[in-house]
Write a protein that holds these residues in place. Structure first.
Motif, mmCIF file in Angstrom:
data_model
loop_
_atom_site.group_PDB
_atom_site.id
_atom_site.type_symbol
_atom_site.label_atom_id
_atom_site.label_comp_id
_atom_site.label_asym_id
_atom_site.label_seq_id
_atom_site.Cartn_x
_atom_site.Cartn_y
_atom_site.Cartn_z
ATOM 1 N N ALA A 84 6.393 60.910 12.626
ATOM 2 C CA ALA A 84 7.653 61.586 12.966
ATOM 3 C C ALA A 84 8.659 60.607 13.550
ATOM 4 C CB ALA A 84 7.387 62.719 13.953
ATOM 5 N N VAL A 85 8.163 59.647 14.346
ATOM 6 C CA VAL A 85 9.043 58.612 14.901
ATOM 7 C C VAL A 85 9.700 57.833 13.769
ATOM 8 C CG1 VAL A 85 9.102 56.462 16.217
ATOM 9 C CG2 VAL A 85 7.836 58.418 17.093
ATOM 10 N N LEU A 86 8.879 57.412 12.800
ATOM 11 C CA LEU A 86 9.405 56.643 11.674
ATOM 12 C C LEU A 86 10.302 57.503 10.787
ATOM 13 C CD1 LEU A 86 6.211 54.641 10.660
ATOM 14 C CD2 LEU A 86 8.189 53.805 11.916
ATOM 15 N N ARG A 87 9.899 58.732 10.537
ATOM 16 C CA ARG A 87 10.682 59.609 9.679
ATOM 17 C C ARG A 87 12.026 59.941 10.310
ATOM 18 N NH1 ARG A 87 7.104 63.206 9.125
ATOM 19 N NH2 ARG A 87 6.299 62.739 7.048
ATOM 20 N N SER A 88 12.078 59.994 11.620
ATOM 21 C CA SER A 88 13.334 60.300 12.325
ATOM 22 C C SER A 88 14.228 59.085 12.488
ATOM 23 C CB SER A 88 13.023 60.899 13.704
ATOM 24 O OG SER A 88 12.221 62.052 13.571
ATOM 25 N N GLY A 89 13.727 57.916 12.095
ATOM 26 C CA GLY A 89 14.565 56.717 12.127
ATOM 27 C C GLY A 89 14.366 55.819 13.319
ATOM 28 N N TYR A 90 13.464 56.165 14.228
ATOM 29 C CA TYR A 90 13.243 55.342 15.419
ATOM 30 C C TYR A 90 12.243 54.227 15.109
ATOM 31 C CZ TYR A 90 15.559 59.070 18.007
ATOM 32 O OH TYR A 90 16.478 59.981 18.456
ATOM 33 N N GLY A 91 12.128 53.285 16.027
ATOM 34 C CA GLY A 91 11.175 52.205 15.879
ATOM 35 C C GLY A 91 9.925 52.464 16.693
ATOM 36 N N LEU A 92 8.791 52.044 16.137
ATOM 37 C CA LEU A 92 7.512 52.231 16.838
ATOM 38 C C LEU A 92 7.302 51.102 17.837
ATOM 39 C CD1 LEU A 92 4.960 53.347 14.102
ATOM 40 C CD2 LEU A 92 5.647 54.632 16.126
ATOM 41 N N PRO A 93 6.966 51.433 19.074
ATOM 42 C CA PRO A 93 6.694 50.354 20.042
ATOM 43 C C PRO A 93 5.369 49.648 19.764
ATOM 44 C CG PRO A 93 6.367 52.505 21.056
ATOM 45 C CD PRO A 93 6.927 52.762 19.705
ATOM 46 N N ASP A 94 4.372 50.378 19.224
ATOM 47 C CA ASP A 94 3.048 49.795 18.979
ATOM 48 C C ASP A 94 2.769 49.834 17.477
ATOM 49 O OD1 ASP A 94 0.512 48.791 19.173
ATOM 50 O OD2 ASP A 94 -0.392 50.633 19.949
ATOM 51 N N THR A 95 3.304 48.865 16.767
ATOM 52 C CA THR A 95 3.128 48.845 15.314
ATOM 53 C C THR A 95 1.707 48.449 14.926
ATOM 54 O OG1 THR A 95 3.984 46.580 15.313
ATOM 55 C CG2 THR A 95 5.554 48.346 14.867
ATOM 56 N N LEU A 96 1.062 47.550 15.684
ATOM 57 C CA LEU A 96 -0.304 47.130 15.355
ATOM 58 C C LEU A 96 -1.285 48.281 15.535
ATOM 59 C CD1 LEU A 96 -0.403 43.557 16.944
ATOM 60 C CD2 LEU A 96 -0.205 44.167 14.535
ATOM 61 N N GLY A 97 -1.116 49.048 16.602
ATOM 62 C CA GLY A 97 -1.984 50.205 16.810
ATOM 63 C C GLY A 97 -1.831 51.229 15.700
ATOM 64 N N PHE A 98 -0.577 51.425 15.260
ATOM 65 C CA PHE A 98 -0.320 52.354 14.158
ATOM 66 C C PHE A 98 -0.999 51.863 12.879
ATOM 67 C CE2 PHE A 98 2.446 53.523 10.545
ATOM 68 C CZ PHE A 98 2.264 54.886 10.580
ATOM 69 N N ALA A 99 -0.913 50.562 12.608
ATOM 70 C CA ALA A 99 -1.550 50.008 11.416
ATOM 71 C C ALA A 99 -3.067 50.161 11.486
ATOM 72 C CB ALA A 99 -1.170 48.537 11.260
ATOM 73 N N GLY A 100 -3.627 49.985 12.670
ATOM 74 C CA GLY A 100 -5.075 50.147 12.826
ATOM 75 C C GLY A 100 -5.518 51.573 12.556
ATOM 76 N N ARG A 101 -4.744 52.518 13.039
ATOM 77 C CA ARG A 101 -5.102 53.914 12.811
ATOM 78 C C ARG A 101 -4.990 54.291 11.328
ATOM 79 N NH1 ARG A 101 -3.360 54.200 18.156
ATOM 80 N NH2 ARG A 101 -1.152 54.012 17.668
ATOM 81 N N ILE A 102 -3.970 53.772 10.666
ATOM 82 C CA ILE A 102 -3.832 54.037 9.238
ATOM 83 C C ILE A 102 -5.007 53.422 8.472
ATOM 84 C CG2 ILE A 102 -2.404 53.561 7.212
ATOM 85 C CD1 ILE A 102 -1.276 55.701 9.030
#
Length: 851
Positions: free
Chosen positions: A730-748
């Motif tokens: 939702a953060v990405l879809r709404s146009g904002y930036g993710l503070p923890d991109t590595l954690g997001f990549a790990g979860r994906i």
């Protein structure tokens, strides 16, 4: 006895009567007296006799009575201020003017006044122009002697006028002339006269050591006035009447001012300051051109002899008898020769068209005038010509260029010379800081006024309330001009100056409503054409109270934003703000035509206020209360402000909505991209750190499944993982930036492993190590073998053949090995590309914190 009592009674009566009389007298004395002269009371009017006395008492000095003050004033000696002439001249010459080049402007202005005066007199006295009907100004530079001559055929000066006007500082001959005329001429005619202060002539001493003035008036003989700035002489011209009528000012220039004798310098000064003087200004100038001149017979024969060779001479002698006579009508031979010619050149061909009525001027004249004064090769996009009257009267022509300056925003707010100020057609200044607002700096034009407050030097305008009046009228006329631009031309204007108009909305509060009508934006109503706010309001639905807009990087981005899904589905029009300055502009506009603006990416969006929709929403909120509470208090406790049921989503499961006064995703991106942004600025950190609202779509299957899992078990780790991933998407879809991109990549990656049936405990293969030492030893052995084969001369042939065979075998083996290595390298590179953090993700422990 009776007599005795009678006597006592009479005495008593007398006593009582005396007492009563005394009491009445006392009462009369106690009664207040009424003054006949009420005016002399201090409580009376202040215009009475005592008012003067009180004022005198207030004025008196320490130790002096009123009488002494009166006596002192009656016996005081009166004097007039005196000025030390030499010192005054130095002040005028060295301190009054900022630029030395001003002298030529002042002399031409004086000459123009002289011509205007004789023209006025000729209206009633035709014999005034009997000496010469020519009304011109001529400038001639004598480089050999270092003298500059400025000659006019104006009214001239008599001997007395030379003494009084040139010999008296701050005495204006023009002012005296106007006084003598009185009401004889109209104000329109006399407004052409330039002189005001009577000190312009002395600017000649800025560049010259000695000034000689030769003048001839119709009522007197020709006289010469000469001065070195300390004293002056006047004498009759021994040459007689050489001018006919008029004045010649001859400046003997200083050594450092010899540049003012150059033709180009004089031309530039005339065009800068005096190109719009009513009378023609001529400069004695030279030009070099190639001219065809006939060649004389003797010269021709000499040239032919020089060009002839010995062989040609012999051929001519042999063929002399057989020559045929040439035709006599043959054209004479010519040659190209450089020739310098001197003549009077007109320097002010451009006439002040703003002094004429707009109905008398066609578009061609306006365009030619624009190109002449702006040095622009293109025609203007639009123009306006007007005369303003009221507190200040001025005439003006304003233009909008087809293309603005390329560096207008790099130099935004700096001083520009786009508007030129003239006073009675004489250039004063183009250095305006407050004449036009910054956002209209691209507008070019001319303002000419007769009654502006000037400093004596005429180089600067005094700070005056009239300047604010002029600015206000210029801005209003400019906005009216923009408003009247046609549709096709307005597209060109908007493409070039859209940012300027939006900056104007932000900066110019007084004209914000006018500027708002000029705005254009992309819209969901059309894929190609832009729309105005007025057109949007006309197309609004009946119960629509707000103007909806969405800001983003591009039209494609905002069209696919989750925030506009429901709006577009229900047929609402949405403005697409795709330029960086657009959202700033909208924040400065509180409303338009009674309609407020609503950023669809922020809180406060209301689409349907009917009772049925309210009941439906309340039912959904009650149904999803456990999920909403769980998201806010447990799964996303430190990430969101709150969670609510969304009214704006149709296909997306959830979206992140900013608060009313927070940053949208577009604004956050712009603020973080500021080149000169201060690191951890408290004001920016306040907006950037504000938590946002998570809106969920109750009709989406993912939200329904998450609700089911939460109702079944609030401690379900998988549900928490899903909630976190949904929040980050939702953060990405709404146009904002993710503070923890590595954690997001790990979860994906973990979700991919699970979807592909790859064990979460399966580790990454270790990279094989290569044995480099053996290869080095084999190379050394080969090198030794080669050395032995070279040293052994007796067995060279056999060893050579053996070496060739061995080398051939080695080559084949090497090629095979290289093929194997090439095939193996991609797998090794893939392994190297895997991040080290994935090893941690692949560990057997895979609880919520690891995710």
């Amino acid at each position: 006895m009776r007599r005795k009592y009678l006597f006592l009674g009479i005495l008593g009566l007398l006593f009582l009567s005396a007492f009563c009389v005394a009491d009445e007298g006392g009462e009369e004395e106690d009664k207040p007296k009424v003054d006949d002269d009420i005016g002399k009371s201090r409580d009376g009017l202040k215009t009475d006799d005592e008012a003067v006395q009180r004022e005198e008492e207030a004025i008196k000095l320490d130790g002096l009575s009123v009488a002494q003050m009166k006596e002192m004033r009656d016996k005081a000696e009166k004097h007039v201020f005196q000025a030390e002439v030499n010192r005054m001249m130095k002040l005028i010459i060295n301190s009054l003017y900022k630029n030395k080049e001003i002298f030529l402007r002042e002399l031409i202005s004086n000459a123009s006044d002289a011509l205007d005066k004789i023209r006025f007199l000729s209206l009633t006295d035709k014999s005034a122009l009997s000496a010469t009907e020519e009304l011109t100004i001529k400038i001639k530079a004598d480089k050999e002697n270092g003298v500059l001559h400025v000659t006019d055929t104006g009214i001239g000066m008599t001997k007395d006028e030379l003494v009084n006007n040139l010999g008296t500082i701050a005495k204006s001959g023009t002012s005296d002339f106007l006084t003598k005329l009185g009401d004889a001429t109209s104000a329109t005619e006399t407004s052409d006269l330039i002189g005001q202060f009577g000190v312009g002539f002395y600017s000649s001493f800025l560049v010259s050591d000695r000034v000689v003035v030769t003048s001839k008036h119709n009522d007197d003989e020709q006289y010469i006035w000469e001065s070195d700035a300390s004293s002056f002489t006047v004498s009759k011209d021994p040459r007689g009447n050489t001018l006919g009528r008029g004045t010649t000012v001859s400046l003997f220039l200083k050594e450092e001012a010899q540049d003012f004798l150059e033709q180009n310098t004089i031309k530039d000064l005339i065009k800068k300051y005096s190109q719009f003087i009513n009378f023609n200004i001529y400069l004695w100038s030279s030009k070099t051109e190639m001219v065809d001149e006939p060649i004389e017979e003797e010269e021709e024969k000499k040239e032919e002899k020089k060009e002839e060779t010995p062989d040609e001479k012999k051929d001519e002698e042999d063929d002399e008898d057989g020559k045929v006579e040439e035709e006599k009508d043959e054209k004479p031979k010519t040659k190209q020769v450089e020739k310098t010619t001197w003549d009077w050149e007109l320097c002010n061909s451009n006439k002040p068209i703003w002094t004429r009525k707009p109905a008398e001027i066609d578009d061609k004249e306006y365009n030619e005038f624009y190109k002449a004064f702006s040095k622009d090769s293109e025609e203007p996009l639009s123009h306006t010509h007007f005369t303003a009257e009221g507190e200040v009267t001025f005439r003006s022509i304003l233009y909008i260029p087809k293309s603005g300056p390329s560096d207008q925003f790099q130099n935004y707010g700096k001083k520009l010379d786009s508007i030129k100020m003239y006073v009675r057609r004489v250039f004063i200044t183009d250095n305006f800081e407050d004449m036009m607002p910054k956002y209209l700096a691209f507008v070019r034009g001319i303002v000419d006024s007769d009654d502006l407050p000037l400093n004596v030097s005429r180089e600067t305008l005094q700070q005056h309330k009239l300047l604010k009046v002029i600015k206000k009228k210029l801005v209003r006329k400019t906005l009216d001009m923009i408003k009247k631009i046609g549709k096709d031309d307005y597209e060109k204007f908007w493409k070039e100056y859209s940012t300027n108009v939006k900056l104007g909305v932000m900066e110019d509060h007084s004209n914000r409503t006018r500027l708002a009508k000029l705005l254009r934006f992309l819209s969901s109503n059309s894929e190609t054409e832009m729309t105005s706010l007025a057109e949007y309001v006309e197309r609004m639905k009946e119960k629509q109270d707000s103007i909806f807009f969405m800001a983003g990087n591009s039209r494609k981005e905002v069209e696919k934003s989750p925030f506009v899904e429901r709006l577009l589905k229900k047929g609402y029009e949405v403005l697409y703000l795709v330029e960086p300055v657009d959202e700033y502009c909208m924040q400065s506009l509180p409303e338009f035509d009674g309609k407020k603006f609503q950023n669809v990416a922020k809180e406060g969006l209301k689409l349907d206020d009917s009772e049925k929709s309210k009941e439906h929403k309340e039912a959904k909120e009650k149904e999803y209360e456990p999920l909403i509470t769980w998201l806010k208090d447990s799964a996303l406790k430190d990430k969101i402000e709150k969670a609510t049921i969304s009214e704006r989503l149709t296909t997306s499961p959830c979206a992140l909505v900013a608060s009313t006064y927070g940053w949208s995703a577009n604004m956050e991106r712009i603020m973080k991209a500021q080149a000169y942004a201060k690191a951890k600025d408290p004001s920016q950190e306040f907006y950037a750190s504000q938590k946002k609202t998570l809106e969920v779509n109750p009709r989406h299957p993912l939200i329904k499944e998450l609700k089911r899992r939460v109702e079944a078990n609030k401690e379900d780790k998988t549900a928490e993982d899903l909630a976190v991933v949904m929040f980050e998407t939702a953060v990405l879809r709404s146009g904002y930036g993710l503070p923890d991109t590595l954690g997001f990549a790990g979860r994906i990656e973990r979700m991919l492993r699970m979807s592909m049936d790859v064990s979460l405990d399966e580790k990454i293969d270790e990279e094989p190590e290569e044995e480099e030492e053996k290869d080095d030893d084999s190379d050394e052995v080969d090198a030794d073998d080669d050395d032995d084969s070279v040293d052994d001369d007796s067995k060279a042939t056999e060893k050579a053949s053996t070496t060739k065979e061995a080398d051939g075998e080695k080559t084949e083996e090497t090629e095979k090995l290289s093929d194997v290595k090439i095939q193996a390298e991609p797998e090794e590179q893939k392994v190297q590309a895997e991040p080290e953090e994935q090893k941690e993700d692949a560990a057997p422990h895979h609880d919520h914190e690891d995710l």
